[in-house]
Write a protein that holds these residues in place. Sequence first.
Motif, mmCIF file in Angstrom:
data_model
loop_
_atom_site.group_PDB
_atom_site.id
_atom_site.type_symbol
_atom_site.label_atom_id
_atom_site.label_comp_id
_atom_site.label_asym_id
_atom_site.label_seq_id
_atom_site.Cartn_x
_atom_site.Cartn_y
_atom_site.Cartn_z
ATOM 1 N N HIS A 58 8.168 8.887 7.130
ATOM 2 C CA HIS A 58 8.035 10.171 7.832
ATOM 3 C C HIS A 58 7.480 10.022 9.239
ATOM 4 O O HIS A 58 6.974 10.988 9.817
ATOM 5 N N GLY A 59 7.546 8.794 9.751
ATOM 6 C CA GLY A 59 7.182 8.585 11.148
ATOM 7 C C GLY A 59 5.711 8.669 11.448
ATOM 8 O O GLY A 59 5.322 8.772 12.621
ATOM 9 N N ILE A 60 4.867 8.630 10.413
ATOM 10 C CA ILE A 60 3.413 8.663 10.644
ATOM 11 C C ILE A 60 2.765 7.397 10.087
ATOM 12 O O ILE A 60 1.581 7.368 9.762
ATOM 13 N N GLY A 61 3.577 6.346 9.976
ATOM 14 C CA GLY A 61 3.101 5.093 9.397
ATOM 15 C C GLY A 61 1.928 4.499 10.139
ATOM 16 O O GLY A 61 0.932 4.096 9.529
ATOM 17 N N ASP A 62 2.021 4.442 11.463
ATOM 18 C CA ASP A 62 0.946 3.836 12.253
ATOM 19 C C ASP A 62 -0.351 4.607 12.103
ATOM 20 O O ASP A 62 -1.434 4.021 11.976
ATOM 21 N N LYS A 63 -0.237 5.933 12.095
ATOM 22 C CA LYS A 63 -1.426 6.780 11.998
ATOM 23 C C LYS A 63 -2.162 6.554 10.670
ATOM 24 O O LYS A 63 -3.384 6.377 10.625
ATOM 25 N N ILE A 64 -1.408 6.529 9.571
ATOM 26 C CA ILE A 64 -2.022 6.366 8.256
ATOM 27 C C ILE A 64 -2.456 4.919 8.022
ATOM 28 O O ILE A 64 -3.510 4.667 7.439
ATOM 29 N N THR A 69 -6.026 3.482 6.685
ATOM 30 C CA THR A 69 -6.097 2.591 5.522
ATOM 31 C C THR A 69 -6.842 1.312 5.871
ATOM 32 O O THR A 69 -7.736 0.872 5.138
ATOM 33 N N GLU A 70 -6.475 0.712 6.989
ATOM 34 C CA GLU A 70 -7.068 -0.563 7.394
ATOM 35 C C GLU A 70 -8.572 -0.426 7.628
ATOM 36 O O GLU A 70 -9.366 -1.267 7.190
ATOM 37 N N ARG A 71 -8.984 0.644 8.286
ATOM 38 C CA ARG A 71 -10.414 0.861 8.534
ATOM 39 C C ARG A 71 -11.175 1.062 7.232
ATOM 40 O O ARG A 71 -12.289 0.571 7.065
ATOM 41 N N SER A 72 -10.543 1.742 6.287
ATOM 42 C CA SER A 72 -11.172 1.953 4.987
ATOM 43 C C SER A 72 -11.311 0.639 4.227
ATOM 44 O O SER A 72 -12.364 0.345 3.660
ATOM 45 N N MET A 73 -10.247 -0.178 4.218
ATOM 46 C CA MET A 73 -10.267 -1.432 3.474
ATOM 47 C C MET A 73 -11.266 -2.431 4.054
ATOM 48 O O MET A 73 -11.785 -3.289 3.351
ATOM 49 N N HIS A 74 -11.530 -2.309 5.348
ATOM 50 C CA HIS A 74 -12.510 -3.182 5.984
ATOM 51 C C HIS A 74 -13.937 -2.629 5.887
ATOM 52 O O HIS A 74 -14.871 -3.236 6.398
ATOM 53 N N GLU A 117 0.900 -1.162 0.000
ATOM 54 C CA GLU A 117 0.000 0.000 0.000
ATOM 55 C C GLU A 117 0.937 1.211 0.000
ATOM 56 O O GLU A 117 1.575 1.520 1.009
ATOM 57 N N MET A 118 1.024 1.905 -1.141
ATOM 58 C CA MET A 118 2.095 2.891 -1.306
ATOM 59 C C MET A 118 1.951 4.114 -0.401
ATOM 60 O O MET A 118 2.947 4.697 0.025
ATOM 61 N N ILE A 119 0.733 4.497 -0.097
ATOM 62 C CA ILE A 119 0.555 5.645 0.797
ATOM 63 C C ILE A 119 1.078 5.289 2.195
ATOM 64 O O ILE A 119 1.646 6.134 2.901
ATOM 65 N N ASP A 120 0.939 4.023 2.577
ATOM 66 C CA ASP A 120 1.468 3.574 3.863
ATOM 67 C C ASP A 120 2.997 3.577 3.855
ATOM 68 O O ASP A 120 3.639 3.961 4.841
ATOM 69 N N GLU A 121 3.573 3.145 2.724
ATOM 70 C CA GLU A 121 5.037 3.119 2.607
ATOM 71 C C GLU A 121 5.620 4.532 2.713
ATOM 72 O O GLU A 121 6.656 4.750 3.344
#
Length: 297
Positions: free
Chosen positions: A108-114, A118-123, A99-103
């Motif tokens: 930039h240290g905001i991986g967990d936040k994004i 992403t996960e909530r959207s995909m579910h 998932e490129m937006i996650d990468e």
Amino acid sequence: MRFVATLVARPNSSLLDHATIQSISTCLKEHGASLEEQDWLSDGEACDIFFSGLATKEAKDLITQELLGSSFDFAIQETVNRRKKLLVADMESTIIGQEMIDELAVRHGIGDKIAKITERSMHGELNFEESLRERVALLKDIPESELTEISSLMKLNPGADTLVKTMRKHGAYTALVSGGFTFFTAQIRDLCQFNEDRANTLNIENGKLNGTVIEPILGREAKLEATEDLIQKLGITLNDVCAVGDGANDLAMLSAVGMGVGYHAKPIVQDTAEYQVKHTDHLALLYYQGYSKEDFA
């Protein structure tokens, strides 16, 4: 009405043997099916069982029970119009594993936040369009050059390029339709030789992301609209389409077409899509359409 059950094992595993096919055939026959011929699409890897006289749901339930605990994928369908004239594929976590937006966020240290968004959207817990705006806003001021740097992280899922090239070889049109970004889809389009790609475009000002995307956003309904646009241009029907995706924003598209496939999908897609690839790879989509290994590009 004539049906075909297609069983698929992992490539080069030789796990699918004649005993397994015979066991399933016997089970179908014992429950009222009239068995016809078998066709090995690839030795040890994929086989068609043709039958009639049994409803698809009952046949699916029977085969599911027979294969319980195994690592085979299977599909049941009518034999008519089996090879599709259009492939529409989601990209991230479907054609590629990332998932490129996650990468980008991880750098930039905001991986967990994004990743959580992403996960909530995909579910299916968040509206895709709003979730994308929220995630892109967090990427504001990231240099455009970093998009190029993370492109090397994109890795094709097994069989993805063979799927696209084989369907094109046999006359189908192929489209990459993604809720991600054109910067990345253009590269995968060229690598896999898709006819075209459709995705979202990031707004860039002075060499940096400005935190927005060009509207309208290509999301759940837009994926279906893109598919409908393509069938109109090609002069075909939704039943002539094979679509593949993994997340909630693929559901409208997968539910509308003749062969909608959930690829190692989120639970909401596993519960909804008629066709599934859970254990194997993209070659299963070719076997489901009746291609033999000799047909592959």
